[in-house]
Write a protein that holds these residues in place. Structure first.
Motif, PDB file in Angstrom:
ATOM      1  N   GLU A 193       0.838  -1.200   0.000  1.00  0.00           N
ATOM      2  CA  GLU A 193       0.000   0.000   0.000  1.00  0.00           C
ATOM      3  C   GLU A 193       0.875   1.252   0.000  1.00  0.00           C
ATOM      4  N   GLY A 194       1.938   1.252   0.799  1.00  0.00           N
ATOM      5  CA  GLY A 194       2.863   2.376   0.797  1.00  0.00           C
ATOM      6  C   GLY A 194       3.567   2.532  -0.538  1.00  0.00           C
ATOM      7  N   PHE A 195       3.930   1.415  -1.137  1.00  0.00           N
ATOM      8  CA  PHE A 195       4.566   1.429  -2.447  1.00  0.00           C
ATOM      9  C   PHE A 195       3.631   2.034  -3.499  1.00  0.00           C
ATOM     10  N   PHE A 196       2.370   1.634  -3.469  1.00  0.00           N
ATOM     11  CA  PHE A 196       1.393   2.160  -4.429  1.00  0.00           C
ATOM     12  C   PHE A 196       1.171   3.657  -4.214  1.00  0.00           C
ATOM     13  N   THR A 197       1.105   4.076  -2.974  1.00  0.00           N
ATOM     14  CA  THR A 197       0.897   5.494  -2.679  1.00  0.00           C
ATOM     15  C   THR A 197       2.019   6.348  -3.249  1.00  0.00           C
ATOM     16  N   LYS A 198       3.258   5.895  -3.118  1.00  0.00           N
ATOM     17  CA  LYS A 198       4.390   6.632  -3.676  1.00  0.00           C
ATOM     18  C   LYS A 198       4.320   6.669  -5.195  1.00  0.00           C
ATOM     19  N   ALA A 199       3.955   5.539  -5.807  1.00  0.00           N
ATOM     20  CA  ALA A 199       3.846   5.488  -7.261  1.00  0.00           C
ATOM     21  C   ALA A 199       2.728   6.403  -7.761  1.00  0.00           C
ATOM     22  N   ALA A 200       1.611   6.442  -7.027  1.00  0.00           N
ATOM     23  CA  ALA A 200       0.495   7.300  -7.417  1.00  0.00           C
ATOM     24  C   ALA A 200       0.875   8.772  -7.311  1.00  0.00           C
ATOM     25  N   THR A 201       1.588   9.118  -6.263  1.00  0.00           N
ATOM     26  CA  THR A 201       2.018  10.513  -6.080  1.00  0.00           C
ATOM     27  C   THR A 201       2.975  10.926  -7.191  1.00  0.00           C
ATOM     28  N   ARG A 202       3.900  10.064  -7.520  1.00  0.00           N
ATOM     29  CA  ARG A 202       4.858  10.352  -8.593  1.00  0.00           C
ATOM     30  C   ARG A 202       4.143  10.501  -9.930  1.00  0.00           C
ATOM     31  N   SER A 203       3.183   9.626 -10.210  1.00  0.00           N
ATOM     32  CA  SER A 203       2.472   9.695 -11.482  1.00  0.00           C
ATOM     33  C   SER A 203       1.619  10.955 -11.581  1.00  0.00           C
ATOM     34  N   LYS A 204       1.117  11.448 -10.441  1.00  0.00           N
ATOM     35  CA  LYS A 204       0.359  12.700 -10.460  1.00  0.00           C
ATOM     36  C   LYS A 204       1.266  13.880 -10.782  1.00  0.00           C
ATOM     37  N   THR A 205       2.475  13.861 -10.246  1.00  0.00           N
ATOM     38  CA  THR A 205       3.440  14.930 -10.528  1.00  0.00           C
ATOM     39  C   THR A 205       3.747  15.010 -12.023  1.00  0.00           C
ATOM     40  N   LEU A 206       3.825  13.843 -12.666  1.00  0.00           N
ATOM     41  CA  LEU A 206       4.109  13.789 -14.094  1.00  0.00           C
ATOM     42  C   LEU A 206       2.846  13.928 -14.947  1.00  0.00           C
ATOM     43  N   ASN A 207       1.689  13.939 -14.277  1.00  0.00           N
ATOM     44  CA  ASN A 207       0.395  13.956 -14.968  1.00  0.00           C
ATOM     45  C   ASN A 207       0.242  12.741 -15.889  1.00  0.00           C
ATOM     46  N   PRO A 209      -1.116   9.207 -14.877  1.00  0.00           N
ATOM     47  CA  PRO A 209      -1.603   8.217 -13.908  1.00  0.00           C
ATOM     48  C   PRO A 209      -1.378   6.777 -14.351  1.00  0.00           C
ATOM     49  N   GLU A 210      -1.249   6.577 -15.666  1.00  0.00           N
ATOM     50  CA  GLU A 210      -1.032   5.216 -16.146  1.00  0.00           C
ATOM     51  C   GLU A 210       0.290   4.648 -15.631  1.00  0.00           C
ATOM     52  N   GLN A 211       1.242   5.518 -15.337  1.00  0.00           N
ATOM     53  CA  GLN A 211       2.527   5.037 -14.839  1.00  0.00           C
ATOM     54  C   GLN A 211       2.414   4.469 -13.431  1.00  0.00           C
ATOM     55  N   GLY A 212       1.503   4.987 -12.655  1.00  0.00           N
ATOM     56  CA  GLY A 212       1.286   4.425 -11.320  1.00  0.00           C
ATOM     57  C   GLY A 212       0.808   2.991 -11.390  1.00  0.00           C
ATOM     58  N   LEU A 213      -0.119   2.704 -12.303  1.00  0.00           N
ATOM     59  CA  LEU A 213      -0.599   1.337 -12.500  1.00  0.00           C
ATOM     60  C   LEU A 213       0.500   0.452 -13.074  1.00  0.00           C
ATOM     61  N   ALA A 214       1.257   1.012 -14.020  1.00  0.00           N
ATOM     62  CA  ALA A 214       2.295   0.233 -14.678  1.00  0.00           C
ATOM     63  C   ALA A 214       3.376  -0.201 -13.696  1.00  0.00           C
ATOM     64  N   VAL A 215       3.750   0.686 -12.773  1.00  0.00           N
ATOM     65  CA  VAL A 215       4.793   0.351 -11.793  1.00  0.00           C
ATOM     66  C   VAL A 215       4.376  -0.842 -10.939  1.00  0.00           C
ATOM     67  N   VAL A 216       3.137  -0.863 -10.502  1.00  0.00           N
ATOM     68  CA  VAL A 216       2.649  -1.983  -9.695  1.00  0.00           C
ATOM     69  C   VAL A 216       2.623  -3.260 -10.532  1.00  0.00           C
ATOM     70  N   CYS A 217       2.182  -3.143 -11.773  1.00  0.00           N
ATOM     71  CA  CYS A 217       2.143  -4.291 -12.676  1.00  0.00           C
ATOM     72  C   CYS A 217       3.532  -4.879 -12.874  1.00  0.00           C
ATOM     73  N   ILE A 218       4.533  -4.032 -13.084  1.00  0.00           N
ATOM     74  CA  ILE A 218       5.910  -4.500 -13.270  1.00  0.00           C
ATOM     75  C   ILE A 218       6.410  -5.229 -12.027  1.00  0.00           C
ATOM     76  N   ALA A 219       6.122  -4.673 -10.861  1.00  0.00           N
ATOM     77  CA  ALA A 219       6.553  -5.302  -9.611  1.00  0.00           C
ATOM     78  C   ALA A 219       5.915  -6.677  -9.424  1.00  0.00           C
ATOM     79  N   LEU A 220       4.679  -6.821  -9.835  1.00  0.00           N
ATOM     80  CA  LEU A 220       3.988  -8.100  -9.707  1.00  0.00           C
ATOM     81  C   LEU A 220       4.577  -9.155 -10.645  1.00  0.00           C
TER      82      LEU A 220
END
Length: 229
Positions: A193-207, A209-220
């Motif tokens: 959950e903490g990992f996802f929160t950081k990824a979501a925050t980073r993806s918002k900074t870059l505008n 959001p698909e990167q937040g989902l992609a990061v979790v997918c790659i980790a899985l």
């Protein structure tokens, strides 16, 4: 006549030769003669295993009984990625030899060793497949048509930071079950959950959001639970 007399004498004399023998108990219906232990240990009533090799101690094998985990073959990896992510790894065939597929010219046995070369090309493939799928799902309003963002609300995916804790955990449990066949739980779910929160925050900074989902997918995908069976 003489021959007949001899036969009579033999018949009469046979019981006399066996007078000291123990009488044989007749076999009763439904009874069986005792059978020895085929394993060599006998049945002593104390739970002896005799010649049977006992099961390995769970603590000696990290809680596992049986064979060690095996890495997916290239064909299995391709099918698993397509099923979990929602689209195939298009460059898999060009990377197949590096991932261990046999060419049956120089190599006639497929390698399933989790070496560094395999890890490098797998991460490369996971980045491409996950990012392509997440980008496509950003414009899909119907959650039922999504593979990665199935549990997110209806409508376009614009900001993952708006998800509350319950929604984030629901998404992570869904994805881990989809990719690994087992849901995240306990302290591990909290870490993800903490990992996802950081990824979501980073993806918002870059505008993006698909990167937040992609990061979790790659980790899985790059987790050993996805690569072994």
């Amino acid at each position: 006549m003489r021959r007949l007399l001899l036969l009579v004498l033999v018949a009469l004399g046979t019981p006399a030769c066996d007078q000291n023998a123990s009488p044989v108990s007749p076999i009763q219906d439904g009874s069986l003669d005792p059978i020895g232990d085929p394993h060599g240990g006998g049945n002593n009533g104390g739970g002896s295993t005799g010649g049977v090799t006992p099961l390995p101690d769970l603590e000696d094998q990290n809680g596992r009984v049986g064979r060690s985990p095996r890495r997916l073959t290239v064909a299995q990896l391709g099918r698993s990625i397509e099923t979990a992510v929602g689209q195939p790894w298009k460059d898999l065939d060009t990377r197949a030899a590096s991932l261990g597929r046999a060419d049956f010219a120089l190599i006639n046995a497929e390698s399933t060793e989790p070496n560094l070369v395999f890890a490098k090309f797998l991460e490369e493939g996971a980045r491409r497949v996950c990012l392509d799928q997440a980008t496509a799902e950003r414009r899909i309003n119907d959650p039922k048509l999504r593979a990665l963002a199935r549990t997110l609300p209806t409508g376009p995916i614009n900001d993952l930071t708006t998800l509350d804790a319950a929604q984030t955990r629901e998404l992570l449990v869904y994805l881990s079950t989809r990719f690994w066949g087992a849901p995240l739980q306990g302290e591990e779910l909290t870490r993800w959950e903490g990992f996802f929160t950081k990824a979501a925050t980073r993806s918002k900074t870059l505008n993006k959001p698909e990167q937040g989902l992609a990061v979790v997918c790659i980790a899985l995908i790059t987790d050993s639970r996805f690569l072994t069976y």
